[in-house]
Motif scaffolding. Structure first.
Motif, mmCIF file in Angstrom:
data_model
loop_
_atom_site.group_PDB
_atom_site.id
_atom_site.type_symbol
_atom_site.label_atom_id
_atom_site.label_comp_id
_atom_site.label_asym_id
_atom_site.label_seq_id
_atom_site.Cartn_x
_atom_site.Cartn_y
_atom_site.Cartn_z
ATOM 1 N N ALA A 135 0.801 -1.173 0.160
ATOM 2 C CA ALA A 135 -0.098 -0.062 -0.219
ATOM 3 C C ALA A 135 0.788 1.394 0.043
ATOM 4 C CB ALA A 135 -0.888 0.077 1.255
ATOM 5 N N THR A 136 1.869 1.280 0.711
ATOM 6 C CA THR A 136 2.824 2.518 0.700
ATOM 7 C C THR A 136 3.314 2.833 -0.568
ATOM 8 O OG1 THR A 136 4.601 1.188 1.340
ATOM 9 C CG2 THR A 136 3.390 2.124 3.308
ATOM 10 N N GLN A 137 3.452 1.920 -1.353
ATOM 11 C CA GLN A 137 4.118 2.150 -2.788
ATOM 12 C C GLN A 137 3.180 2.056 -3.802
ATOM 13 O OE1 GLN A 137 7.229 3.485 -2.993
ATOM 14 N NE2 GLN A 137 7.834 3.346 -0.771
ATOM 15 N N ASN A 138 1.788 1.796 -3.267
ATOM 16 C CA ASN A 138 0.871 1.403 -4.648
ATOM 17 C C ASN A 138 1.222 0.299 -5.798
ATOM 18 O OD1 ASN A 138 -1.252 2.762 -3.507
ATOM 19 N ND2 ASN A 138 -0.918 4.616 -4.870
ATOM 20 N N VAL A 139 2.110 -0.884 -4.869
ATOM 21 C CA VAL A 139 2.569 -1.698 -5.971
ATOM 22 C C VAL A 139 1.679 -3.124 -5.571
ATOM 23 C CG1 VAL A 139 4.841 -3.064 -6.198
ATOM 24 C CG2 VAL A 139 4.766 -0.497 -5.773
ATOM 25 N N PRO A 140 1.204 -3.545 -6.545
ATOM 26 C CA PRO A 140 0.518 -4.939 -6.507
ATOM 27 C C PRO A 140 1.658 -5.957 -6.893
ATOM 28 C CG PRO A 140 -0.377 -3.640 -8.338
ATOM 29 C CD PRO A 140 0.848 -2.976 -7.947
ATOM 30 N N SER B 30 2.250 0.996 -12.713
ATOM 31 C CA SER B 30 1.635 -0.216 -13.501
ATOM 32 C C SER B 30 1.409 -1.434 -13.081
ATOM 33 C CB SER B 30 2.539 0.087 -14.930
ATOM 34 O OG SER B 30 3.782 -0.712 -14.757
ATOM 35 N N LEU B 31 0.495 -2.189 -13.661
ATOM 36 C CA LEU B 31 0.387 -3.470 -13.177
ATOM 37 C C LEU B 31 0.936 -4.407 -14.064
ATOM 38 C CD1 LEU B 31 -1.165 -4.959 -10.724
ATOM 39 C CD2 LEU B 31 -3.101 -5.302 -12.138
ATOM 40 N N ASN B 32 2.058 -5.272 -13.690
ATOM 41 C CA ASN B 32 2.629 -6.032 -14.582
ATOM 42 C C ASN B 32 1.916 -7.248 -14.739
ATOM 43 O OD1 ASN B 32 4.885 -4.338 -14.427
ATOM 44 N ND2 ASN B 32 6.400 -5.631 -14.191
ATOM 45 N N VAL B 33 2.200 -8.007 -16.122
ATOM 46 C CA VAL B 33 1.557 -9.258 -16.069
ATOM 47 C C VAL B 33 2.198 -10.335 -15.523
ATOM 48 C CG1 VAL B 33 0.407 -8.239 -18.396
ATOM 49 C CG2 VAL B 33 2.785 -9.494 -18.598
ATOM 50 N N ILE B 34 1.683 -11.535 -15.565
ATOM 51 C CA ILE B 34 2.274 -12.492 -14.920
ATOM 52 C C ILE B 34 2.956 -13.278 -16.036
ATOM 53 C CG2 ILE B 34 0.787 -12.915 -13.030
ATOM 54 C CD1 ILE B 34 -0.899 -14.983 -14.548
ATOM 55 N N LYS B 35 3.972 -14.122 -15.823
ATOM 56 C CA LYS B 35 4.608 -14.866 -16.775
ATOM 57 C C LYS B 35 4.177 -16.234 -16.982
ATOM 58 C CE LYS B 35 8.928 -12.568 -15.061
ATOM 59 N NZ LYS B 35 10.020 -12.642 -14.661
ATOM 60 N N ALA B 36 3.966 -16.765 -18.181
ATOM 61 C CA ALA B 36 3.482 -18.145 -18.524
ATOM 62 C C ALA B 36 4.368 -19.010 -17.904
ATOM 63 C CB ALA B 36 3.534 -18.020 -19.829
ATOM 64 N N ARG C 60 -5.999 -3.961 -18.171
ATOM 65 C CA ARG C 60 -6.996 -3.096 -17.994
ATOM 66 C C ARG C 60 -6.936 -2.419 -16.613
ATOM 67 N NH1 ARG C 60 -9.654 -6.975 -20.964
ATOM 68 N NH2 ARG C 60 -10.834 -7.519 -19.257
ATOM 69 N N VAL C 61 -6.176 -2.977 -15.613
ATOM 70 C CA VAL C 61 -6.617 -2.672 -14.188
ATOM 71 C C VAL C 61 -5.592 -1.042 -14.059
ATOM 72 C CG1 VAL C 61 -6.032 -3.091 -11.751
ATOM 73 C CG2 VAL C 61 -6.818 -4.882 -13.298
ATOM 74 N N GLN C 62 -6.197 0.048 -13.401
ATOM 75 C CA GLN C 62 -5.609 0.926 -13.421
ATOM 76 C C GLN C 62 -4.795 1.157 -12.014
ATOM 77 O OE1 GLN C 62 -5.215 3.470 -15.710
ATOM 78 N NE2 GLN C 62 -6.129 1.956 -16.986
ATOM 79 N N ILE C 63 -3.422 1.660 -11.898
ATOM 80 C CA ILE C 63 -2.897 1.629 -10.776
ATOM 81 C C ILE C 63 -2.802 3.437 -10.352
ATOM 82 C CG2 ILE C 63 -0.627 1.261 -9.308
ATOM 83 C CD1 ILE C 63 -2.414 -1.005 -10.149
ATOM 84 N N PRO C 64 -3.365 3.672 -9.362
ATOM 85 C CA PRO C 64 -3.323 5.017 -8.934
ATOM 86 C C PRO C 64 -1.930 5.545 -8.459
ATOM 87 C CG PRO C 64 -4.378 3.857 -7.232
ATOM 88 C CD PRO C 64 -3.995 2.810 -8.117
ATOM 89 N N LEU C 65 -1.898 6.867 -8.673
ATOM 90 C CA LEU C 65 -0.534 7.511 -7.963
ATOM 91 C C LEU C 65 -0.789 7.622 -6.530
ATOM 92 C CD1 LEU C 65 -0.165 10.508 -10.596
ATOM 93 C CD2 LEU C 65 0.947 8.283 -10.428
#
Length: 221
Positions: free
Chosen positions: A77-82, A215-221, A110-115
């Motif tokens: 949460a502190t960095q808005n990092v999923p 930004s929300l990185n995608v998962i690796k296959a 399509r998921v937006q990561i807020p500042l």
């Protein structure tokens, strides 16, 4: 008198034990959810769908999911990092489903990561709650089924900083060097320091990837 003291001691131990169960290094989705149902004081009658892993798109559910992801350290949460790669540990794809990664990644894009939000005005973390909810639903709808596996939790940013400070003291590196990455790596005791960090945190890297911040990185296959 002695019996009263004994009973008092037992009650104290039970209270401490109840508190300590929330501070463990491995946790499952159901355990984290149980914690959050307590934290948010959600009544047992309201919790029945959650226990069955049914999640409506209402504000109470969004706040519960946000709490769970924080509890499991999937959302920083502190960095808005999923931490997308951690999220997949709690889901099991259907056997023979070879497209679950592609479907999930298409949704994640399509998921937006807020500042970083200003929590001093209005209700804090609204943007973070929405993005955490969006990430969860990508996995919930497209990746697979929630499983009951307990996974090892990664340290938080504050815990990482504390681990670094402790390891610096353990191996004899000046703490001031922790703010100077290049100088730290050139220190003759850096190898010992890095080894200490790895053993205490489970990871040799202590910094978050800058590309993850907004930004929300995608998962690796």
């Amino acid at each position: 008198m002695h019996l009263r003291l004994l009973l008092c001691g037992v009650c104290c131990l039970l209270t401490v034990g109840g508190a300590l169960k929330h501070h463990i290094l491995t946790k499952s989705w159901d355990e984290a959810q149980s914690d959050c149902l307590e934290y948010l004081r959600i009544e047992s009658s309201r919790a029945k769908p959650y226990i069955s892993h049914q999640y409506e798109d209402d504000q109470t559910t969004k706040e519960l999911l946000f709490c769970i992801l924080l509890n499991l350290r999937v959302y920083q949460a502190t960095q808005n990092v999923p931490r997308v790669e951690l999220m997949r540990q709690f889901f099991t794809p259907d056997a023979g489903d070879t497209m679950h990664v592609n479907r999930t990644n298409e949704c994640l894009r399509r998921v937006q990561i807020p500042l970083k939000e200003n929590s001093s005005c209005g209700k804090p973390y609204l943007g973070a709650i929405e993005s955490a909810n969006g990430m969860f639903r990508c996995f919930y709808y497209y990746y697979g089924n929630l499983n009951r596996s307990a996974v090892e939790l990664l340290p938080t940013m504050l815990e990482r900083q504390q681990i670094q400070q402790e390891c610096a003291k353990i191996v004899g590196i000046p703490e001031g060097l922790l703010r100077c990455g290049s100088h730290l790596k050139n220190h003759p005791l850096y190898s010992n320091f890095s080894h200490c960090v790895m053993l205490r945190s489970g990871s040799s890297t202590m910094a978050l990837d800058e590309n993850l911040r907004n930004s929300l990185n995608v998962i690796k296959a």
